[in-house]
Scaffold this active site. Structure first.
Site, PDB file in Angstrom:
ATOM      1  N   ASP A  74       0.832  -1.215   0.000  1.00  0.00           N
ATOM      2  CA  ASP A  74       0.000   0.000   0.000  1.00  0.00           C
ATOM      3  C   ASP A  74       0.861   1.257   0.000  1.00  0.00           C
ATOM      4  O   ASP A  74       0.656   2.167   0.813  1.00  0.00           O
ATOM      5  CB  ASP A  74      -0.931   0.015   1.223  1.00  0.00           C
ATOM      6  CG  ASP A  74      -1.638  -1.315   1.445  1.00  0.00           C
ATOM      7  OD1 ASP A  74      -2.020  -1.953   0.451  1.00  0.00           O
ATOM      8  OD2 ASP A  74      -1.792  -1.710   2.619  1.00  0.00           O
TER       9      ASP A  74
ATOM     10  N   GLU B 241     -11.369  -0.960  -3.695  1.00  0.00           N
ATOM     11  CA  GLU B 241     -10.664  -0.319  -2.585  1.00  0.00           C
ATOM     12  C   GLU B 241      -9.442   0.432  -3.124  1.00  0.00           C
ATOM     13  O   GLU B 241      -9.196   0.454  -4.326  1.00  0.00           O
ATOM     14  CB  GLU B 241     -10.232  -1.369  -1.549  1.00  0.00           C
ATOM     15  CG  GLU B 241      -9.200  -2.369  -2.060  1.00  0.00           C
ATOM     16  CD  GLU B 241      -8.797  -3.410  -1.034  1.00  0.00           C
ATOM     17  OE1 GLU B 241      -9.512  -3.588  -0.032  1.00  0.00           O
ATOM     18  OE2 GLU B 241      -7.750  -4.065  -1.246  1.00  0.00           O
TER      19      GLU B 241
ATOM     20  N   HIS C 165      -3.135  -1.294  -5.257  1.00  0.00           N
ATOM     21  CA  HIS C 165      -3.069  -0.289  -4.196  1.00  0.00           C
ATOM     22  C   HIS C 165      -1.964   0.731  -4.484  1.00  0.00           C
ATOM     23  O   HIS C 165      -0.969   0.836  -3.780  1.00  0.00           O
ATOM     24  CB  HIS C 165      -2.869  -0.902  -2.822  1.00  0.00           C
ATOM     25  CG  HIS C 165      -3.373   0.031  -1.742  1.00  0.00           C
ATOM     26  ND1 HIS C 165      -4.417  -0.281  -0.915  1.00  0.00           N
ATOM     27  CD2 HIS C 165      -2.991   1.287  -1.408  1.00  0.00           C
ATOM     28  CE1 HIS C 165      -4.652   0.750  -0.101  1.00  0.00           C
ATOM     29  NE2 HIS C 165      -3.801   1.705  -0.396  1.00  0.00           N
TER      30      HIS C 165
ATOM     31  N   ARG D  50       4.737  -8.183  -0.389  1.00  0.00           N
ATOM     32  CA  ARG D  50       4.207  -7.218  -1.342  1.00  0.00           C
ATOM     33  C   ARG D  50       5.195  -6.057  -1.355  1.00  0.00           C
ATOM     34  O   ARG D  50       5.356  -5.353  -0.355  1.00  0.00           O
ATOM     35  CB  ARG D  50       2.800  -6.768  -0.937  1.00  0.00           C
ATOM     36  CG  ARG D  50       1.760  -7.864  -1.077  1.00  0.00           C
ATOM     37  CD  ARG D  50       0.369  -7.368  -0.734  1.00  0.00           C
ATOM     38  NE  ARG D  50       0.219  -7.076   0.690  1.00  0.00           N
ATOM     39  CZ  ARG D  50      -0.872  -6.553   1.242  1.00  0.00           C
ATOM     40  NH1 ARG D  50      -1.909  -6.233   0.484  1.00  0.00           N
ATOM     41  NH2 ARG D  50      -0.937  -6.335   2.537  1.00  0.00           N
TER      42      ARG D  50
END
Length: 325
Positions: free
Chosen positions: A23, A205, A269, A302
Site C-alpha cells: 500500500d 478499494e 493499491h 508485497r
C-alpha cells in the site's frame, strides 16, 4: 504452475523499489522533497521516509512516527497510511482495527503542526467524522482513504463494506468540511460490477488520484489480495459535478493486472507522484511469485514498485511495466 510462478524470479520488470512495503504512498511536497509511507508487514506502526528524489527514498532512513495502541481502537491491523499537507498542516489518514475485534476496521487521522513531519510531534485526532446528516458512513469496515482536490474544494474517497448481505466493498466520496470532518453525506462512486472485481471477494478499494489536462482519474484495486488483485479506473471532467456518480465513467476492463511472463502478481493499491521534469509515476505494490501459503494478507512480500505513466492519444493514462523509472 511453473517453478518460476511458485518461487518468483526477479526480472528486468519486477525489481522491487522498496521491499516488503505494501500500500505504498508517495507525497511530493512544494519544496520538491519526497515522502514515503506504507503498510508494514506487522501492521503495527506508521513509518515515514524523506529524500530529494524517488531513487533516494529506497535507501532513506525510516522513522516511526506512530505506534498502535495495546487495546481498543487503533490497536490492530494498521493499514494503508497516506501523508497529506492540507491548510498548512500535515495529516496522516490510515485505517486500523481493535485487538478485541480485529476486523473492526475504521478510518483515523493524525495531525502534525511542525514543519518537519519526520520528527513530529504527531497528535491523534481520532476517527474521521462523517457529516451531520450522514448516519451510515464509517459504521462498517472502512479503509483506504485518499484526498481529491478540485478547484479549491477537497473530497474524501474511501472504501467501505455494505453492512448487510455478503459485505461488498464499495468506494464512496464526500466533500470535506475540514481535514477531520466531512461536509456532505457519502455518495456511492463504484461497486464491484464486473467479474474481475469479484474474484474470491467482491472488492473496490485503494483509490488514487491522477490529473491531466482537465480530466481527473481515480484508479482503484479490485478482488482479493492474491494474484487476482488488479487495478480499475474511473474518470471525470474537472468541470463536472464531482459528487454526481453519473458524471463518472468506469473502465470495463482492468488497467493493470498480473503478468506471469514478467513476474508480476497482484499489482495494485497504487498512488501517483511525479519526477522533477513533470513525468507522472505510478507507485504500486506487487509480489514476484504466485503461490502463497496461508492468507495472502499476511504474506509479507508485497513490494513497492515504480513505473512511468504514459498517455495515449485520447489523454488517458497507460500503465506498462516496460516504462521503468
Amino acid at each position: 504452475m511453473s517453478e518460476r510462478e511458485r518461487n518468483g524470479v526477479i526480472t528486468e520488470y519486477n525489481q522491487p523499489w522498496i521491499e516488503q512495503r505494501a500500500d505504498p504512498y508517495v507525497y511530493r511536497h512544494t519544496d520538491g522533497s519526497y515522502y514515503f509511507t506504507a503498510s508494514v508487514p506487522a501492521y503495527d506502526r506508521i513509518i515515514l521516509r524523506k529524500a530529494d528524489s524517488l531513487k533516494e527514498l529506497a535507501d532513506a532512513e525510516e522513522a516511526v512516527i506512530w505506534k498502535k495502541h495495546e487495546s481498543g481502537p487503533m490497536s490492530k491491523h494498521v493499514w494503508a497510511p497516506e501523508l497529506h499537507y492540507l491548510f498548512g498542516k500535515w495529516y496522516v489518514y490510515f485505517a486500523a482495527g481493535e485487538e478485541e475485534d480485529i476486523w473492526k476496521i475504521r478510518p483515523y487521522v493524525l495531525e502534525c503542526q511542525s514543519e518537519d513531519p519526520m520528527s513530529g510531534p504527531w497528535k491523534e485526532c481520532g476517527k474521521m467524522q462523517r457529516s451531520d446528516d450522514d448516519i451510515y458512513s464509517f459504521e462498517a469496515f472502512s479503509l483506504d482513504a485518499t484526498i481529491l482536490e478540485n478547484k479549491g474544494s477537497y473530497y474524501y474517497i474511501w472504501a467501505e463494506k455494505v453492512s448487510v448481505g455478503i459485505q461488498i466493498s464499495n468506494l464512496y466520496i464526500a466533500k470535506m468540511e475540514s481535514p477531520m470532518k466531512l461536509a456532505t453525506a457519502q455518495v456511492l462512486l463504484t461497486t464491484p460490477d464486473y467479474d474481475w472485481e469479484r474474484v474470491d471477494i467482491w472488492v473496490n478499494e485503494g483509490p488514487a488520484v491522477l490529473k491531466k489536462d482537465g480530466r481527473i482519474f481515480v484508479t482503484y484495486s479490485a478482488s482479493a489480495t492474491g494474484e487476482c488483485y488488479c487495478m480499475g479506473m474511473l474518470s471525470i471532467n474537472e468541470n463536472d459535478e464531482i459528487l454526481d456518480p453519473r458524471a463518472w465513467s468506469k473502465e470495463r476492463h482492468p488497467v493493470l493486472c498480473s503478468d506471469r511472463e514478467k513476474g508480476f502478481y497482484g499489482p495494485g493499491h497504487n498512488c501517483f507522484t511525479s519526477l522533477a521534469d513533470g513525468t507522472d509515476v505510478c507507485v504500486y505494490h506487487a509480489r514476484t511469485y504466485a503461490e502463497i501459503t496461508g492468507d495472502p494478507l499476511y504474506d509479507p512480500n508485497r513490494h513497492a514498485m515504480l513505473m512511468k505513466v504514459v498517455w495515449d492519444e485520447d489523454g488517458y493514462p497507460v500503465f506498462d511495466y516496460r516504462n521503468k523509472v
